[in-house]
Design an enzyme around this catalytic site. Structure first.
Site, PDB file in Angstrom:
ATOM      1  N   GLU A 167       0.791  -1.231   0.000  1.00 48.98           N
ATOM      2  CA  GLU A 167       0.000   0.000   0.000  1.00 48.98           C
ATOM      3  C   GLU A 167       0.827   1.288   0.000  1.00 48.98           C
ATOM      4  O   GLU A 167       0.835   2.045   0.984  1.00 48.98           O
ATOM      5  CB  GLU A 167      -0.957   0.019   1.199  1.00 48.98           C
ATOM      6  CG  GLU A 167      -1.923  -1.150   1.221  1.00 48.98           C
ATOM      7  CD  GLU A 167      -3.021  -0.989   2.267  1.00 48.98           C
ATOM      8  OE1 GLU A 167      -2.948  -0.061   3.089  1.00 48.98           O
ATOM      9  OE2 GLU A 167      -3.964  -1.805   2.247  1.00 48.98           O
ATOM     10  N   GLU A 353      -5.694  -8.472   0.831  1.00 45.63           N
ATOM     11  CA  GLU A 353      -6.333  -8.154   2.112  1.00 45.63           C
ATOM     12  C   GLU A 353      -7.800  -7.864   1.865  1.00 45.63           C
ATOM     13  O   GLU A 353      -8.154  -7.207   0.871  1.00 45.63           O
ATOM     14  CB  GLU A 353      -5.727  -6.892   2.759  1.00 45.63           C
ATOM     15  CG  GLU A 353      -4.374  -7.100   3.375  1.00 45.63           C
ATOM     16  CD  GLU A 353      -3.815  -5.822   4.007  1.00 45.63           C
ATOM     17  OE1 GLU A 353      -4.589  -4.988   4.504  1.00 45.63           O
ATOM     18  OE2 GLU A 353      -2.583  -5.666   3.991  1.00 45.63           O
TER      19      GLU A 353
HETATM   20  C1  BGC Z   1      -3.103  -2.415   5.900  1.00 48.67           C
HETATM   21  C2  BGC Z   1      -3.136  -3.187   7.194  1.00 48.67           C
HETATM   22  C3  BGC Z   1      -4.251  -2.640   8.070  1.00 48.67           C
HETATM   23  C4  BGC Z   1      -5.562  -2.847   7.352  1.00 48.67           C
HETATM   24  C5  BGC Z   1      -6.788  -2.379   8.116  1.00 48.67           C
HETATM   25  C6  BGC Z   1      -4.440  -2.044   5.349  1.00 48.67           C
HETATM   26  O1  BGC Z   1      -4.423  -0.696   5.033  1.00 48.67           O
HETATM   27  O2  BGC Z   1      -2.281  -3.044   4.959  1.00 48.67           O
HETATM   28  O3  BGC Z   1      -1.883  -3.090   7.800  1.00 48.67           O
HETATM   29  O4  BGC Z   1      -4.270  -3.219   9.332  1.00 48.67           O
HETATM   30  O5  BGC Z   1      -5.553  -2.168   6.137  1.00 48.67           O
HETATM   31  O6  BGC Z   1      -6.760  -1.011   8.321  1.00 48.67           O
END
Ligand code: BGC
Length: 453
Positions: A167, A353
């Site tokens: 990111e 994610e």
């Molecule tokens: C990040 C994580 C974070 C998640 C939830 C992403 O932006 O890669 O490190 O915990 O989102 O906010």
């Protein structure tokens, strides 16, 4: 939907974490401090004064956590390496004990047939490099490539999936423009410079990987699709700017070797256009796959009072929102996958994610903790991925964020994203219902995902 076989054979089912968020013991065995160690130890920066000193104690309990992954049935685990464990000063001297932690973690994963997906940078820059200007220093591209080479020489025989940055947008937006994340700078003029060197570092790492690595390397970005609040010319222009700022600033140079033209409108005279052409050849080094992190969408409206961006998100009264204030909008994941394919071509994608924070107690005393809203979030978002695949998208894997409740950056431990509850006092792990669901999804290769909706 009647087709219940949307996920291809061999689909990669995983879960993700990052070093500073789970490991704890940030200075153990000769590690150097990272910018997150400094930031969290600076009063007022992180909610309730929380730090990553203990986190999920994963540094000491990794075997137990890998056993948990095995019980879940995970096919893959996405984690990041703490650069300052391996290079306490960010460059020069290697700390063998730090490197050995990741070797032991990878060996433990392989022992259980869990494929390691290794991220080289998930926001925890060595503090010693920040002292030299961090991402503002052009030399950082070489420092990052040298660190990459060390990791690749040590682990490429065992790790087949590498990613450079997690990111880049958050690194710059939080770290250099608004200052709510480490290193906490808030400087309109620095942000475009730091962003450029961050992407040069990405390109330099990919180039170095080609000379020493034999497998695959990619980049992970977070995408938040933008939908106009109205059809007014002002809102449509705001959507173009918002998309350029959040969704294209890093991918356009990586795939199209240029920045989106709207960036000048966002940054005004802080925007730089004097970068040499060879920088874009470096940033545009070919990658093997792209990781997409998806959480929410934004319905975007023009608002000149918001500086410097000139837009804001509009609350949707009919929608559900999570504990981080993010709208639940699964269709946005399908749309994102298609938009990426249309703009950048048909390379393999991984959802690296996806997940939600919900208000949950710090400690629980049950066999399985009921989290119906996360169960629903998981099902609807997996169905959104399945639809994209049915419509022709090349999505090869999905990683839930996160394996465990962990250190949620400036929110400290107040936001819980885990499939598995973590009591940060006792370090007890408790399965949530969503973990049980995910276990079933994996066991059936998602066969029941669409049927369930
Ligand atoms: C990040 C994580 C974070 C998640 C939830 C992403 O932006 O890669 O490190 O915990 O989102 O906010």
């Amino acid at each position: 939907m009647t087709d219940t076989h949307a996920f291809p054979a061999g689909f990669t089912w995983g879960a993700a974490t990052s070093a500073y968020q789970v490991e704890g013991s940030p200075l153990a065995d000769g590690a150097g401090p990272s910018i997150w160690h400094r930031f969290s130890h600076t009063p007022g920066r992180v909610r309730d004064g929380d730090t990553g000193d203990l986190a999920c104690d994963h540094y000491r309990r990794f075997k137990e956590d890998v056993a948990l992954m095995r019980d879940l049935g995970l096919k893959a685990y996405r984690f990041s390496v703490s650069w300052s464990r391996v290079f306490p000063e960010g460059r020069g001297r290697i700390n063998p004990a730090g490197l050995s932690f990741y070797e032991r973690l990878v060996d433990e994963l392989l022992k259980h047939d869990i494929e390691p997906f290794l991220t080289l940078y998930h926001w925890d820059l060595p503090a010693a490099l920040d002292d030299l200007g961090g991402w503002l220093n052009p030399s950082i591209a070489d420092w990052f490539a040298d660190y990459t080479e060390t990791m690749v020489r040590a682990l490429d025989g065992r790790v087949r999936k590498w990613t450079t940055l997690n990111e880049p947008w958050v690194v710059i937006d939080g770290g250099y423009l608004f200052g709510v994340l480490a290193p906490g700078h808030a400087n309109l003029y620095e942000a475009p410079i730091a962003a450029h060197h961050l992407m040069r570092a990405h390109g330099a790492a990919v180039r170095r990987y080609r000379s020493v690595g034999k497998h695959e390397i990619g980049l992970v970005v977070n995408i938040e699709p933008k939908y106009p609040a109205s059809q007014s010319p002002a809102d449509l222009a705001a959507v173009r700017r918002a998309n350029a700022y959040m969704n294209q600033w890093y991918l356009d140079p990586a795939f199209l070797k240029r920045y989106p033209p709207e960036m000048r409108e966002v940054f005004g005279d802080a925007w730089r256009e004097d970068w040499p052409a060879e920088d874009f050849d470096l940033i545009g080094e070919k990658i093997d796959f792209l990781g997409l992190n998806y959480y929410t969408r934004s319905v975007t409206q023009a608002d000149p009072t918001v500086r410097p961006l000139g837009f804001r998100s509009v609350h949707q009264p009919q929608s559900q929102y999570t504990d981080t204030g993010w709208e639940v909008f699964p269709q946005g994941l399908t749309d994102t996958i298609h938009q990426i394919r249309t703009r950048y071509g048909d390379l393999p994608l991984y959802i690296t994610e996806n997940g939600c924070a919900l208000p949950e107690p710090t400690s629980v005393d049950v066999d399985v903790f009921e989290d119906p809203r996360r169960v629903d979030y998981l099902q609807t978002h997996l169905a959104a991925v399945a639809r994209a695949i049915q419509e022709g998208a090349n999505v090869q894997g999905y990683f839930a964020w996160s394996l465990l409740d962990n250190f949620e950056w400036a929110h400290g431990y107040s936001k819980r994203f885990g499939l598995v509850h973590c009591d940060h006092q006792s370090q007890r792990r408790t399965w949530k219902r969503s973990a049980k669901l995910y276990q079933q999804v994996i066991a059936t290769n998602g066969r029941n995902v669409l049927a369930a909706r």
